[in-house]
Design an enzyme around this catalytic site. Structure first.
Site, PDB file in Angstrom:
ATOM      1  CG  HIS A  99      -3.357   5.876  -0.670  1.00  0.00           C
ATOM      2  ND1 HIS A  99      -4.593   5.484  -0.202  1.00  0.00           N
ATOM      3  CD2 HIS A  99      -2.992   4.931  -1.558  1.00  0.00           C
ATOM      4  CE1 HIS A  99      -4.946   4.338  -0.766  1.00  0.00           C
ATOM      5  NE2 HIS A  99      -3.987   3.987  -1.608  1.00  0.00           N
ATOM      6  CG  HIS A 159      -0.051   3.779  -4.989  1.00  0.00           C
ATOM      7  ND1 HIS A 159       0.334   2.672  -4.278  1.00  0.00           N
ATOM      8  CD2 HIS A 159      -1.402   3.831  -4.881  1.00  0.00           C
ATOM      9  CE1 HIS A 159      -0.726   2.080  -3.758  1.00  0.00           C
ATOM     10  NE2 HIS A 159      -1.804   2.771  -4.113  1.00  0.00           N
TER      11      HIS A 159
END
Ligand code: 5GP
Ligand code: ZN
Length: 140
Positions: free
Chosen positions: A101, A103
């Site tokens: 992922h 951010h």
């Protein structure tokens, strides 16, 4: 390419409802459940990769292209003064959810610095050795 035990696989594929900012064929962008700042978002690939080492280069390139698009829109909408784009790989690097992922952390003037580190000296000998090893490996 999903991991049945992975919470981000479930969120990225719509099995768990969430605040969704954007979705395309490969990614879902959501709000972080415990935001560092107002608007803190996460880009999740729909396929499961534990981290950048497991992911293919095309997916990583697409994730960062999307980060650029999201950053532009978030700056306009949130009126933030900057954005940190952070991507942790491995427990020692601070990763806590082992599904790749990115951010997106909007930053606002006057708020405390949240990304700081002690700066150290790098010995000339070590730098030269690392330049030799890494440059050699990169140019293979
Ligand atoms: P990491 O430390 O692995 O780079 O970041 C994981 C992030 O995912 C953390 O900022 C954490 O707040 C967020 N997070 C963990 N579980 C959930 C969840 O179930 N939903 C959402 N939206 N965010 C989560
Ligand atoms: Zn996953």
């Amino acid at each position: 390419m999903r991991d049945e035990n992975c919470i981000f696989c479930k969120i990225a594929n719509g099995d768990i409802p969430t605040y969704q900012l954007y979705e395309n064929e490969d990614f879902r962008v959501i709000f972080d459940a415990a935001p560092a700042t107002r608007g803190h978002a996460l880009i999740l690939p729909k396929n499961h990769y534990a981290d950048i080492f497991e992911a293919d280069e095309v997916t990583v390139a697409k994730a960062f292209a999307l980060a650029k698009q999201m950053a532009e829109v978030m700056r306009n909408v949130l009126g933030c003064d900057g954005i940190n784009i952070i991507q942790n790989n491995g427990r020692e690097a601070g990763q806590t959810v082992f599904h790749l992922h990115v951010h997106l952390i909007p930053r606002y003037e006057g708020q405390e610095k949240i990304l700081t580190w002690k700066q150290h000296e790098h010995s000339k000998r070590d730098m030269e050795e690392l330049v030799r090893q890494i440059a050699e490996e990169m140019n293979k």
